[in-house]
Design a protein around this motif. Structure first.
Motif, PDB file in Angstrom:
ATOM      1  N   THR A  82     -28.335 -25.217  -0.530  1.00  0.00           N
ATOM      2  CA  THR A  82     -26.915 -25.330  -0.835  1.00  0.00           C
ATOM      3  C   THR A  82     -26.133 -24.167  -0.239  1.00  0.00           C
ATOM      4  O   THR A  82     -25.027 -24.347   0.273  1.00  0.00           O
ATOM      5  N   ASN A  83     -26.710 -22.986  -0.286  1.00  0.00           N
ATOM      6  CA  ASN A  83     -26.045 -21.787   0.223  1.00  0.00           C
ATOM      7  C   ASN A  83     -26.361 -21.506   1.695  1.00  0.00           C
ATOM      8  O   ASN A  83     -26.039 -20.429   2.207  1.00  0.00           O
ATOM      9  N   LYS A  84     -27.017 -22.473   2.367  1.00  0.00           N
ATOM     10  CA  LYS A  84     -27.327 -22.406   3.803  1.00  0.00           C
ATOM     11  C   LYS A  84     -28.264 -21.257   4.168  1.00  0.00           C
ATOM     12  O   LYS A  84     -28.316 -20.820   5.306  1.00  0.00           O
ATOM     13  N   LYS A  85     -29.032 -20.763   3.181  1.00  0.00           N
ATOM     14  CA  LYS A  85     -30.038 -19.744   3.484  1.00  0.00           C
ATOM     15  C   LYS A  85     -31.225 -20.374   4.209  1.00  0.00           C
ATOM     16  O   LYS A  85     -31.825 -19.750   5.096  1.00  0.00           O
ATOM     17  N   GLU A  86     -31.578 -21.606   3.823  1.00  0.00           N
ATOM     18  CA  GLU A  86     -32.681 -22.321   4.453  1.00  0.00           C
ATOM     19  C   GLU A  86     -32.288 -23.767   4.706  1.00  0.00           C
ATOM     20  O   GLU A  86     -31.427 -24.322   4.001  1.00  0.00           O
ATOM     21  N   ALA A  87     -32.911 -24.359   5.708  1.00  0.00           N
ATOM     22  CA  ALA A  87     -32.682 -25.762   6.033  1.00  0.00           C
ATOM     23  C   ALA A  87     -33.623 -26.630   5.206  1.00  0.00           C
ATOM     24  O   ALA A  87     -34.601 -26.137   4.635  1.00  0.00           O
ATOM     25  N   PRO A  88     -33.353 -27.938   5.106  1.00  0.00           N
ATOM     26  CA  PRO A  88     -34.295 -28.830   4.430  1.00  0.00           C
ATOM     27  C   PRO A  88     -35.684 -28.756   5.063  1.00  0.00           C
ATOM     28  O   PRO A  88     -35.822 -28.443   6.249  1.00  0.00           O
ATOM     29  N   LEU A  89     -36.690 -29.053   4.265  1.00  0.00           N
ATOM     30  CA  LEU A  89     -38.072 -29.025   4.736  1.00  0.00           C
ATOM     31  C   LEU A  89     -38.368 -30.270   5.572  1.00  0.00           C
ATOM     32  O   LEU A  89     -38.069 -31.387   5.156  1.00  0.00           O
ATOM     33  N   HIS A  90     -38.947 -30.058   6.767  1.00  0.00           N
ATOM     34  CA  HIS A  90     -39.329 -31.169   7.639  1.00  0.00           C
ATOM     35  C   HIS A  90     -40.849 -31.163   7.813  1.00  0.00           C
ATOM     36  O   HIS A  90     -41.446 -30.133   8.134  1.00  0.00           O
ATOM     37  N   ILE A  91     -41.474 -32.301   7.614  1.00  0.00           N
ATOM     38  CA  ILE A  91     -42.901 -32.481   7.867  1.00  0.00           C
ATOM     39  C   ILE A  91     -43.050 -33.596   8.898  1.00  0.00           C
ATOM     40  O   ILE A  91     -42.567 -34.713   8.690  1.00  0.00           O
ATOM     41  N   ASN A  92     -43.695 -33.295  10.014  1.00  0.00           N
ATOM     42  CA  ASN A  92     -43.954 -34.300  11.047  1.00  0.00           C
ATOM     43  C   ASN A  92     -45.424 -34.689  11.019  1.00  0.00           C
ATOM     44  O   ASN A  92     -46.300 -33.838  10.822  1.00  0.00           O
ATOM     45  N   TYR A  93     -45.679 -35.966  11.239  1.00  0.00           N
ATOM     46  CA  TYR A  93     -47.055 -36.468  11.160  1.00  0.00           C
ATOM     47  C   TYR A  93     -47.277 -37.481  12.272  1.00  0.00           C
ATOM     48  O   TYR A  93     -46.397 -38.293  12.576  1.00  0.00           O
ATOM     49  N   ARG A  94     -48.455 -37.413  12.878  1.00  0.00           N
ATOM     50  CA  ARG A  94     -48.832 -38.394  13.897  1.00  0.00           C
ATOM     51  C   ARG A  94     -50.219 -38.947  13.581  1.00  0.00           C
ATOM     52  O   ARG A  94     -51.168 -38.185  13.339  1.00  0.00           O
TER      53      ARG A  94
END
Length: 250
Positions: free
Chosen positions: A135-147
């Protein structure tokens, strides 16, 4: 032990990590108030005993030299119902916390209460802190990539976890859909359970038959080779593969 069924409109959480060594050891004080139309939050987080370490030791563990954090503002009210639901389910312990943990101050009460379900409240607090960071833009949402690479095809997907509004998006090609929050959080716990061998990680996903994962830092690990179980009695790697195959092929 007594369960808590009263209705509250505010809650204070205090946490002490106890015997965990620095630079991980920390304490926090979090005030939550939803008596109005929004969810107001105050957070003070402080990392402890770092004077025992050199700057290099702190940085080598992935921290910065100033990880203390203060926030005062509002969170998405979507968090109110889960907080209330967990509080309604809770039972209290008469024991004090001698080696760290979390205590609650419901409403305007000045005497701390110790919840029996420590893990659930610590996870809730971690999720709320992550929501504050987003919310405070300290961190971005968590992204998990999978193949997943089979003999016939290669299938890619991405999971994006938005703690700010408790929304999880599964993307496959041009398609995307929301998936259940609790299911996704349990999957995240599984993902971060095994041991990751970063010395053999790759900047691109593999093309040979197998399963590959990027935990958001751009480095790809092959499950079963670069990602291995820590506890031989618990097959976290196998469970990760099963969950993703359900999402990809189910």
């Amino acid at each position: 032990m007594k369960s808590s069924k009263e209705t509250i409109q505010s809650l204070t959480l205090e946490y002490d990590s106890g015997i965990i060594p620095p630079p991980y050891s920390h304490v926090f004080h979090m005030e939550l108030d939803w008596s109005g139309a929004s969810l107001s939050v105050k957070l003070d987080l402080h990392y402890t005993d770092r004077e025992e370490l050199s700057e290099e030791e702190i940085l080598d563990e992935g921290f910065t030299l100033d990880d203390d954090y203060h926030f005062e503002g509002e969170l998405n009210p979507v968090w109110i119902e889960p907080i209330q639901a967990l509080y309604q389910e809770n039972k209290w312990s008469p024991r004090q916390l001698d080696e760290g943990g979390i205590v609650l101050y419901p409403g305007q009460e000045s005497i701390p209460k110790t919840p029996v379900n420590q893990e659930a409240w610590q996870l809730m607090a971690q999720d709320l802190i992550q929501a504050i960071y987003e919310t405070n833009k300290k961190e971005a949402p968590l992204h998990i990539n999978y193949r997943l690479v089979t003999n016939e095809e290669s299938i890619d997907c991405k999971i994006t976890v938005h703690f700010s509004d408790r929304n999880v998006i599964l993307s496959k090609g041009e398609e995307s859909e929301s998936i259940n929050w609790d299911y996704a959080i349990q999957l995240m716990k599984l993902i971060f359970t095994p041991d990751y061998h970063y010395e053999i990680a790759k900047e691109k996903p593999g093309t040979k038959r197998g399963a590959y994962i990027d935990c958001g830092d751009g480095l790809w690990h092959e499950l079963g080779k670069g990602v291995v179980n820590i506890d031989p009695a618990f097959d976290a790697v196998g469970k990760i593969q099963e969950r993703f195959e359900d999402l990809l092929l189910g």
